[in-house]
Design an enzyme around this catalytic site. Structure first.
Site, PDB file in Angstrom:
ATOM      1  N   GLN A   1       0.692  -0.911  -0.176  1.00 52.22           N
ATOM      2  CA  GLN A   1      -0.361   0.057   0.204  1.00 52.22           C
ATOM      3  C   GLN A   1       0.701   1.044   0.211  1.00 52.22           C
ATOM      4  O   GLN A   1       2.287   1.137  -0.132  1.00 52.22           O
ATOM      5  CB  GLN A   1      -1.111  -0.130   1.338  1.00 52.22           C
ATOM      6  CG  GLN A   1      -0.687   0.001   3.255  1.00 52.22           C
ATOM      7  CD  GLN A   1      -1.339  -1.120   3.140  1.00 52.22           C
ATOM      8  OE1 GLN A   1      -2.246  -0.678   3.204  1.00 52.22           O
ATOM      9  NE2 GLN A   1      -0.715  -1.797   4.785  1.00 52.22           N
TER      10      GLN A   1
ATOM     11  N   ASP B   1       0.194 -12.347   6.785  1.00 51.51           N
ATOM     12  CA  ASP B   1      -1.119 -12.106   6.441  1.00 51.51           C
ATOM     13  C   ASP B   1      -2.164 -13.061   7.583  1.00 51.51           C
ATOM     14  O   ASP B   1      -1.624 -14.119   8.427  1.00 51.51           O
ATOM     15  CB  ASP B   1      -1.615 -13.126   5.066  1.00 51.51           C
ATOM     16  CG  ASP B   1      -2.533 -13.080   4.960  1.00 51.51           C
ATOM     17  OD1 ASP B   1      -3.664 -11.653   4.584  1.00 51.51           O
ATOM     18  OD2 ASP B   1      -3.596 -14.202   4.758  1.00 51.51           O
ATOM     19  N   ALA B   2      -2.852 -12.329   8.419  1.00 48.40           N
ATOM     20  CA  ALA B   2      -3.683 -12.503   9.065  1.00 48.40           C
ATOM     21  C   ALA B   2      -4.375 -13.588   8.865  1.00 48.40           C
ATOM     22  O   ALA B   2      -4.653 -15.012  10.076  1.00 48.40           O
ATOM     23  CB  ALA B   2      -4.435 -11.819   9.362  1.00 48.40           C
TER      24      ALA B   2
ATOM     25  N   ASP C   1      -8.626  -5.338  13.296  1.00 46.84           N
ATOM     26  CA  ASP C   1      -8.098  -3.736  12.983  1.00 46.84           C
ATOM     27  C   ASP C   1      -7.473  -3.556  11.614  1.00 46.84           C
ATOM     28  O   ASP C   1      -6.551  -3.153  11.829  1.00 46.84           O
ATOM     29  CB  ASP C   1      -7.517  -2.949  14.152  1.00 46.84           C
ATOM     30  CG  ASP C   1      -7.220  -2.001  13.880  1.00 46.84           C
ATOM     31  OD1 ASP C   1      -8.152  -0.602  13.342  1.00 46.84           O
ATOM     32  OD2 ASP C   1      -5.685  -1.611  14.684  1.00 46.84           O
TER      33      ASP C   1
ATOM     34  N   GLU D   1      -0.439   0.267  12.937  1.00 46.52           N
ATOM     35  CA  GLU D   1       0.249   1.437  13.799  1.00 46.52           C
ATOM     36  C   GLU D   1       0.151   1.577  14.876  1.00 46.52           C
ATOM     37  O   GLU D   1       1.024   2.486  15.863  1.00 46.52           O
ATOM     38  CB  GLU D   1      -0.747   2.126  13.359  1.00 46.52           C
ATOM     39  CG  GLU D   1      -1.350   3.022  14.022  1.00 46.52           C
ATOM     40  CD  GLU D   1      -3.008   3.906  13.840  1.00 46.52           C
ATOM     41  OE1 GLU D   1      -3.399   4.302  14.315  1.00 46.52           O
ATOM     42  OE2 GLU D   1      -3.962   3.113  12.928  1.00 46.52           O
TER      43      GLU D   1
ATOM     44  N   ASP E   1       0.147  -7.832  11.287  1.00 45.97           N
ATOM     45  CA  ASP E   1       0.534  -7.473  10.169  1.00 45.97           C
ATOM     46  C   ASP E   1       0.918  -7.643   8.857  1.00 45.97           C
ATOM     47  O   ASP E   1       2.075  -7.791   9.590  1.00 45.97           O
ATOM     48  CB  ASP E   1       0.738  -5.404  10.518  1.00 45.97           C
ATOM     49  CG  ASP E   1       0.012  -4.486   9.358  1.00 45.97           C
ATOM     50  OD1 ASP E   1      -1.268  -4.219  10.214  1.00 45.97           O
ATOM     51  OD2 ASP E   1       0.273  -4.408   8.524  1.00 45.97           O
TER      52      ASP E   1
END
Length: 316
Positions: A38, A144-145, A162, A93, A113
């Site tokens: 991203q 990857d979760a 989240d 974050e 994350d």
């Protein structure tokens, strides 16, 4: 042209929907970058302080992120009788971990994350979360979760979603599907375990984008499901969360406050028993369409909020 370029360098503009844009004045652009997943930006804005932007979508703002993160974390942890082991899907974050680590019952938090660059970026730049990142109870996993939960054998008291919003081409949308909730996530919850996820915009007009569909999907997987919402000023909308469990979720406002006093270090700025009671009573219009929602979130019929990620992007 001179006038336009002057305006562009002083304002951040986010396209919320096709015909709706949201602008705020900037002091400066602190950092921009791009990971394999991203685009990342940290902006210093006049109305909201520092803001983190991923794929052109504001994720959190210094001034009001406490509304989002207290709402995401505390209801699920307070409804659980004794949450010790918590798994965060996403949360790079660090703010979600920060709120979870305020609970004195919590012994271990696993934050998973997919994007190491976002985690490192936030570790360096978001001072409010410095303490969380260095808390020995926090374990950061870059994966990857879904893959992480599939390979693990252990179970958790609470799992917190989240994740970024489901946008087309973004890294997250498969983590909102019925097959994921049913086959991967639910087996990783201990008995009495609770799952909570952020669930996108939940305003009078915007809740039909993904909120009602995520709610309906979880209603098909868990016995008890509680949707709730709160206004987050920097998101320019009401935001939604959905909490789900096989055990009843029926803490009253007084017990909620007792548990806050017993378990949470420091003072909540937003959430108490009455606030949560009111957050979980949705407006008539939203209640009606949640009751009528029939769509399930599946990989074949995923719903997206407006926008586009840069995952596998073919733009030159």
């Amino acid at each position: 042209m001179g006038d336009m370029s002057k305006r562009n360098c002083c304002w951040y503009e986010e396209e919320i929907e096709q015909n709706l844009r949201w602008c705020f004045a900037l002091n400066s652009i602190l950092h921009t970058g791009s990971s394999q997943y991203q685009d990342i930006a940290l902006l210093d804005t006049k109305p909201f302080g520092k803001v983190l932007v991923l794929d052109g979508k504001l994720q959190s703002a210094e001034m009001d992120e406490f509304i989002y993160h207290e709402s995401l974390v505390h209801p699920a942890l307070l409804h659980h009788p004794n949450p010790k082991n918590v798994f965060i899907m996403g949360g790079g974050e660090g703010s979600t971990a920060r709120e979870i680590l305020r609970h004195c019952t919590v012994e271990m938090v696993t934050m998973c994350d997919i994007d190491e660059e976002v985690v490192d970026f936030c570790k360096s730049h978001l001072l409010a979360n410095k303490g969380a990142f260095f808390d020995p109870r926090l374990h950061v996993v870059i994966n990857d979760a879904r893959a992480e939960l599939e390979k693990r054998e252990d179970q958790f008291d609470v799992i917190v979603g989240d994740l970024a919003d489901p946008i087309e081409g973004g890294p997250c949308y498969k983590l909102y599907t019925k097959s994921f909730y049913e086959g991967t996530l639910k087996p990783r919850l201990k008995e009495g375990g609770i799952f909570v996820t952020q669930a996108g915009p939940a305003g009078i007009f915007s809740h039909t984008q993904v909120f009602s569909c995520i709610y309906n999907t979880l209603r098909h997987v868990f016995r008890y499901v509680v949707p709730y919402s709160a206004h987050v000023p920097s998101y320019a909308d009401t935001w939604g969360w959905v909490m789900a469990s096989e055990s009843p979720l029926d803490l009253d406002a007084e017990k909620f406050d007792v548990r806050i006093r017993q378990r949470i270090e420091g003072e909540n700025r937003y959430l108490d028993g009455k606030t949560f009671a009111s957050a979980s009573i949705l407006s008539k219009a939203v209640r009606k369409s949640l009751a009528k929602e029939t769509q399930l979130y599946t990989e074949g019929s995923a719903k997206f909020i407006y926008g586009h990620g840069n995952c596998n992007d073919t733009r030159a």
